[in-house]
Write a protein that holds these residues in place. Structure first.
Motif, mmCIF file in Angstrom:
data_model
loop_
_atom_site.group_PDB
_atom_site.id
_atom_site.type_symbol
_atom_site.label_atom_id
_atom_site.label_comp_id
_atom_site.label_asym_id
_atom_site.label_seq_id
_atom_site.Cartn_x
_atom_site.Cartn_y
_atom_site.Cartn_z
ATOM 1 N N MET A 1 20.403 16.717 122.041
ATOM 2 C CA MET A 1 18.832 16.145 121.652
ATOM 3 C C MET A 1 18.999 17.492 120.637
ATOM 4 N N TYR A 2 18.996 17.864 119.638
ATOM 5 C CA TYR A 2 18.244 19.579 118.582
ATOM 6 C C TYR A 2 17.472 19.589 119.232
ATOM 7 N N ARG A 3 17.066 20.935 119.086
ATOM 8 C CA ARG A 3 15.362 21.343 118.983
ATOM 9 C C ARG A 3 15.345 22.286 117.976
ATOM 10 N N PHE A 4 14.594 22.259 117.116
ATOM 11 C CA PHE A 4 14.719 23.156 115.876
ATOM 12 C C PHE A 4 13.228 24.085 117.207
ATOM 13 N N GLY A 5 13.647 25.306 115.850
ATOM 14 C CA GLY A 5 13.189 26.492 115.726
ATOM 15 C C GLY A 5 11.670 26.665 115.862
ATOM 16 N N ASP A 6 11.519 26.185 114.268
ATOM 17 C CA ASP A 6 10.145 26.209 113.798
ATOM 18 C C ASP A 6 10.420 25.549 113.139
ATOM 19 N N THR A 7 8.820 25.186 112.100
ATOM 20 C CA THR A 7 8.935 23.954 111.023
ATOM 21 C C THR A 7 9.364 24.584 109.743
ATOM 22 N N ASP A 8 9.617 25.828 110.213
ATOM 23 C CA ASP A 8 10.603 26.951 108.693
ATOM 24 C C ASP A 8 12.247 26.103 108.901
ATOM 25 N N GLU A 9 12.420 26.682 109.868
ATOM 26 C CA GLU A 9 14.223 25.901 110.594
ATOM 27 C C GLU A 9 13.557 24.320 110.233
ATOM 28 N N ALA A 10 13.051 22.856 110.344
ATOM 29 C CA ALA A 10 13.324 21.597 109.909
ATOM 30 C C ALA A 10 13.338 22.195 108.209
ATOM 31 N N ALA A 11 12.564 22.403 107.794
ATOM 32 C CA ALA A 11 12.818 22.513 106.275
ATOM 33 C C ALA A 11 13.530 22.490 105.865
ATOM 34 N N ARG A 12 14.140 23.517 106.309
ATOM 35 C CA ARG A 12 15.766 24.568 105.654
ATOM 36 C C ARG A 12 17.006 22.926 105.677
ATOM 37 N N VAL A 13 16.873 22.725 107.367
ATOM 38 C CA VAL A 13 17.608 21.490 107.655
ATOM 39 C C VAL A 13 17.777 20.456 106.464
ATOM 40 N N ILE A 14 15.818 19.857 106.219
ATOM 41 C CA ILE A 14 15.934 18.927 105.546
ATOM 42 C C ILE A 14 16.286 18.596 104.348
ATOM 43 N N THR A 15 16.127 20.209 103.910
ATOM 44 C CA THR A 15 16.799 20.643 102.399
ATOM 45 C C THR A 15 18.440 20.761 102.377
ATOM 46 N N ILE A 16 19.129 20.957 103.282
ATOM 47 C CA ILE A 16 20.712 20.813 102.477
ATOM 48 C C ILE A 16 21.170 19.095 102.982
ATOM 49 N N VAL A 17 20.126 18.317 103.982
ATOM 50 C CA VAL A 17 20.947 17.566 104.016
ATOM 51 C C VAL A 17 21.847 16.845 103.017
ATOM 52 N N ASP A 18 22.271 16.391 102.828
ATOM 53 C CA ASP A 18 23.128 15.776 101.657
ATOM 54 C C ASP A 18 23.769 14.171 101.836
ATOM 55 N N CYS A 19 22.028 13.725 101.692
ATOM 56 C CA CYS A 19 21.304 12.442 101.619
ATOM 57 C C CYS A 19 20.176 12.445 101.578
ATOM 58 N N GLY A 20 20.049 10.773 99.980
ATOM 59 C CA GLY A 20 18.957 11.319 99.031
ATOM 60 C C GLY A 20 18.305 12.362 98.558
ATOM 61 N N GLY A 21 17.579 12.128 98.492
ATOM 62 C CA GLY A 21 17.171 13.316 97.385
ATOM 63 C C GLY A 21 17.240 13.268 95.973
ATOM 64 N N LEU A 22 17.430 13.942 94.793
ATOM 65 C CA LEU A 22 17.482 14.870 93.200
ATOM 66 C C LEU A 22 17.337 15.637 92.967
#
Length: 727
Positions: free
Chosen positions: A1-22
Motif C-alpha cells: 500500500m502506497y502512502r502519500f507524503g502530503d496532500t500536495d503529492e496526492a493531488a499531483r499524482v491524481i492530476t497526472i493519472v491517464d484515466c478520466g478528466g479532460l
C-alpha cells in the motif's frame, strides 16, 4: 500500500493519472452575422470549455464506464406491452431517435453504424450572495444512450463540459456562438463514422448527433421573445447554433422540463400564489391572515412518512427549492379544502393528477389518453380563477407548455429523464462545492482543476472495480457484496426491523419485555394477550367456519411463549417512478417506535380483496406494535393494528382522495387486531380532515394527528407508487 507524503503529492499524482478528466481551455468568442461582427460593446467575453469529442469517447469505453454496460440502449427501440400498446420510457424509446437513425441510414456509407445523441443543459447558478453576486454559467452534456434512471441517479451520466461567459446584457449571439464553439470538435463525427469501444467491450462505428436541450434557457435557444411560446415570437436576424450542425433544428430539440414548467412554475408560482391571492382579496385582512395561518397549521400537523419533508412553519419559506415545491404538492390539497371554493380544489386536483402522470417512469398509450383527459379537466376547472377575478387570462408559457407534453413524450420518452432537477443537483458537485474549496481568487481555474481530479478519481474507481481490486478490505477477507438494486428511504435508523418483503426476522434488542402480559401493561394495549390468541386461531385453522371475532376465546390457542417487539419493518416493492434503485426496487421503512424521534406509529395498506382495483381492495391500518412470536415451532411475524373504514364507495369528489374513519366498537374505542406481516403491501399516509372545516388549535403536534382527527384523507399523492395503487 502506497502512502502519500502530503496532500500536495496526492493531488499531483491524481492530476497526472491517464484515466478520466479532460483538457480545459479558455477562448474569446465573436459571432458574425452577414458582414457585421458583434463584439458586445468591445468586451472580452471568455468561454471555458473541455474538449467534447474525447468526452464522447470516454463515456463509452469499458475502461471508464463499465457500470453503464447493461444500462444503455445501443439503438433506437420501440417498446410495446403484451397487448401491443406502445410504451415510452428511456430516451431511445422515443420517435425522435428512431427518425434520426432512419435519416442517417439513407447514406450507404453509414450502414452498420450506431447513432449516439447528446443531451444538453445550461443554467446560471449563484455560489454566494453574501460575498457578492458570484454567478457561474455551467454547460452540461449527457449521453443519450443511458437509461433515464441512471441519469436521474447522477451516476456521472451528466458531465460538465464548459462555462459560458456572463455578459452585461443578454445576448443571443454570444450564447449561440459559445455553444457552437464548444461543440466544434464533435461536428466531424456527425457525418463521418468513428470507431468507438463501448462499455460492453465491443467496438462500433458511431455517428453523433445533437439531442434535446433542457428547459431553463429555451428562450435564448429558440430565439424568441420572453413570455412567448417556443413556436412563435421568433426574433429576426439570429441564427441558432444548430445552424452549423447537420440534422439539427433547435425548434425540434426543446425538451419538456418538469421542474421549471410544472412543479415550480404552474404549481408554486401560479396555483399556490393564486389561492393565496384569492384569500387575501376576498376576506378582510385579519380574517385572511387567520385562514392562511390555519392552512400553515394543517401543513405542520401532517403525520410523518418515509421520504416526506416536514414543514414546521407551513409555507413560510424565504426561498423555495424544487424539493420544497414537490413536498408541498403532496400535502397542499387537504390543507386548503374548506377554505377556498370547491372549484379551486378541483382545479388543483386535476393539475396534480396531470403532474403525477407525466412524472411516471413509464407511460403507455392509455396513459397519454388519460393525460389528455386530465389536461382538459384542468383547463375547465381553472376557469374559476378567471371567473372570480384572480387572473385576467391564462396566457402563461409554462402552463401553455402542458399542451405539448403528449407530443414531447412520444418524441423523447418519459420526461423525468430530461428534467432540470438533475442539473440542479449537479450544480452542487460541479460548481458550488468546488467553489467553496477554492481560494475565491480566480476561482474558475481552481474549480476546473477540482472537477478534473474528481473525474479522474471516479474513472479510476470504476477501473479498479472492474478488475476486482476493490472487492474486499485491506485488512481482512472480502466483504459480501449486496447485489440487490434497491434504494431505501433516507430516514434515520431506529435500531432494527422486521424484513416484511423476504419474511425474514432480524433480531435487534427488544424495546419491551418479552412476556405478553408485561408488554400489554407497558404499552397500554391491555387486550393484547387475547388478540394474540385470536391471531393464532386464524393462523392454525385457516379454513375455520367462523372468523376469530366470532369464535369463543376459550377455543383459541393459549400462548405463554416469548414475544419479541421491533421498532420497524421494511417493505420492498417495485416503484420505478420514485427514488429507487437502478432496477426500480425500493425499500420503505414502516415504523412503530413510540420512543424514537418523539414517537412515531405509521400507517400501512393491508390487502383485503386482490380482485378489486385500487383502494377498494385494501384496508388502511394504523400500526401500534411490530412483534414476532413462535408457536408450535412456527415463527409468526405480526403487528398490532387499528383499522380505518372507507367513507362511501367513491373517493372524495373535490380532492380525488379516499376518506376514512377509525373503526370503533360499541364503547367508542378503536378496534384492534393482530395480523400477519404478509398482509401489508406498503406504508400508507393519512392526513387529518377537520370536521366542518374547523380551525386547527394552536399547539397541536403532528405526532398526535392520527389519534385526534375523526376523519382522514388517504394521501395518494405522498409518492408515485401510492398514486398508482390508492386510486
Amino acid at each position: 500500500m502506497y502512502r502519500f507524503g502530503d496532500t500536495d503529492e496526492a493531488a499531483r499524482v491524481i492530476t497526472i493519472v491517464d484515466c478520466g478528466g479532460l483538457e480545459n481551455s479558455a477562448s474569446d468568442v465573436h459571432w458574425e452575422i452577414g458582414e457585421r461582427v458583434n463584439r458586445w460593446d468591445h468586451d472580452h467575453d471568455n468561454v471555458t470549455r473541455t474538449d467534447s469529442s474525447p468526452w464522447i469517447h470516454h463515456v463509452r469505453t469499458r475502461r471508464f464506464n463499465a457500470n453503464f454496460a447493461k444500462e444503455m440502449d445501443f439503438s433506437p427501440k420501440r417498446v410495446t406491452d403484451k397487448n401491443g400498446r406502445r410504451r415510452y420510457q428511456d430516451f431511445m424509446s422515443g420517435n425522435w431517435a428512431w427518425r434520426q437513425a432512419n435519416i442517417i441510414a439513407q447514406d450507404p456509407n453509414n450502414h452498420d453504424t450506431m447513432f449516439v445523441p447528446t443531451i444538453f443543459e445550461s443554467d446560471k447558478t449563484t455560489v454566494s450572495v453574501a460575498t457578492g453576486q458570484n454567478e457561474y454559467y455551467p454547460f452540461y452534456m449527457s449521453n443519450g444512450l443511458i437509461h433515464n434512471n441512471v441519469r436521474r441517479a447522477h451516476r456521472n451520466g451528466l458531465t460538465l463540459i464548459g462555462f459560458f461567459a456572463i455578459p452585461k446584457s443578454k445576448s443571443h449571439n454570444l450564447f449561440h456562438g459559445s455553444i457552437a464553439f464548444i461543440m466544434q470538435s464533435l461536428k466531424p463525427g456527425m457525418t463521418t463514422p468513428e470507431v468507438v469501444r463501448y462499455a460492453d467491450g465491443h467496438y462500433r462505428r458511431t455517428i453523433y448527433g445533437l439531442g434535446p436541450y433542457y428547459y431553463p434557457e429555451q428562450v435564448l435557444l429558440a430565439c424568441i421573445v420572453q413570455g412567448w411560446c417556443e413556436q412563435y415570437g421568433i426574433i429576426e436576424g439570429i441564427l441558432p447554433f444548430t445552424h452549423e450542425f447537420p440534422r439539427a433544428d433547435i425548434h425540434e430539440l426543446l425538451s419538456p422540463d418538469l421542474l421549471h414548467q410544472i412543479i415550480k412554475g404552474t404549481f408554486k408560482d401560479h396555483l399556490v400564489t393564486w389561492i393565496e391571492q384569492y384569500i387575501t382579496d376576498t376576506y378582510p385582512k385579519k380574517e385572511a391572515s387567520k385562514i392562511l395561518a390555519d392552512i400553515d397549521r394543517r401543513i405542520e400537523v401532517v403525520p410523518s412518512f418515509a421520504g416526506l419533508r416536514c414543514f414546521p412553519e407551513g409555507r413560510a419559506y424565504k426561498q423555495w427549492t424544487g424539493d420544497d415545491s414537490k413536498a408541498l404538492m403532496k400535502v397542499f390539497l387537504p390543507a386548503i379544502s374548506g377554505h377556498v371554493p370547491e372549484g379551486m380544489v378541483c382545479a388543483l386536483t386535476a393539475f396534480t393528477d396531470f403532474c403525477y402522470l407525466v412524472r411516471r417512469a413509464v407511460l403507455d398509450e392509455d396513459n397519454l389518453v388519460e393525460l389528455d383527459n386530465t389536461l382538459a379537466r384542468y383547463h375547465t376547472e381553472r376557469e374559476i380563477f378567471r371567473t372570480l377575478g384572480v387572473v385576467k387570462n391564462f396566457s402563461l408559457p409554462r402552463q401553455h407548455s402542458m399542451v405539448h407534453y403528449r407530443h414531447l413524450i412520444q418524441e423523447f420518452g418519459a420526461p423525468n429523464g430530461l428534467c432540470s432537477s438533475i442539473t440542479e443537483s449537479k450544480h452542487i458537485k460541479a460548481v458550488k462545492e468546488p467553489w467553496r474549496r477554492s481560494s475565491r481568487f480566480e476561482a474558475l481555474i481552481q474549480m476546473l482543476l477540482i472537477n478534473e481530479r474528481l473525474d479522474k478519481l471516479a474513472a479510476m474507481r470504476i477501473y479498479f472495480r472492474v478488475r476486482g481490486m476493490l472487492a474486499g478490505t485491506l485488512f481482512g477477507p472480502p466483504l459480501p457484496v449486496d447485489k440487490s438494486p434497491v434504494r431505501e428511504d433516507n430516514d434515520d435508523d431506529d435500531g432494527g426491523d422486521v424484513d416484511a418483503a423476504q419474511r425474514k426476522i432480524l433480531v435487534p434488542p427488544s424495546i419491551y419485555a418479552r412476556n405478553v402480559r408485561v408488554i400489554a401493561h407497558q404499552t397500554g394495549h391491555h387486550r393484547l394477550p387475547e388478540l394474540i390468541r385470536c391471531f393464532l386461531y386464524e393462523q392454525t385453522t385457516p379454513n375455520a367456519p367462523m372468523s376469530s371475532d366470532d369464535v369463543p376465546l376459550h377455543d383459541c390457542p393459549i400462548y405463554i411463549g416469548k414475544v419479541f417487539t421491533y421498532p420497524s419493518a421494511v417493505a420492498e416493492f417495485y416503484a420505478p417512478s420514485d427514488l429507487s434503485g437502478i432496477g426500480g426496487m425500493r425499500r420503505e421503512r414502516i415504523r412503530a417506535a413510540p420512543h424514537w424521534c418523539k414517537g412515531r406509529a405509521d400507517c400501512a395498506f393491508a390487502e383485503a380483496d386482490s380482485e378489486l382495483p385500487g383502494f377498494r381492495g385494501m384496508h388502511a391500518a394504523h400500526i401500534l406494535l411490530f412483534m414476532s412470536l413462535r408457536h408450535e415451532n412456527i415463527s409468526y411475524p405480526c403487528a398490532l393494528v387499528t383499522w380505518f373504514l372507507a367513507v362511501g364507495d367513491e373517493p372524495d369528489a373535490a380532492t380525488g382522495m379516499w376518506k376514512v374513519v377509525p373503526d370503533l366498537d360499541h364503547a367508542g374505542d378503536r378496534l384492534q387486531a393482530v395480523i400477519h406481516l404478509d398482509c401489508f403491501l406498503r406504508g400508507a399516509h393519512l392526513i387529518g380532515a377537520p370536521v366542518d372545516d374547523e380551525f386547527i388549535p394552536r399547539g397541536m403536534k403532528h405526532t398526535d394527528s392520527l389519534d385526534i382527527f375523526p376523519t382522514f384523507y388517504v394521501n395518494k399523492y405522498v409518492d408515485h407508487h401510492s398514486n398508482e395503487i390508492a386510486f
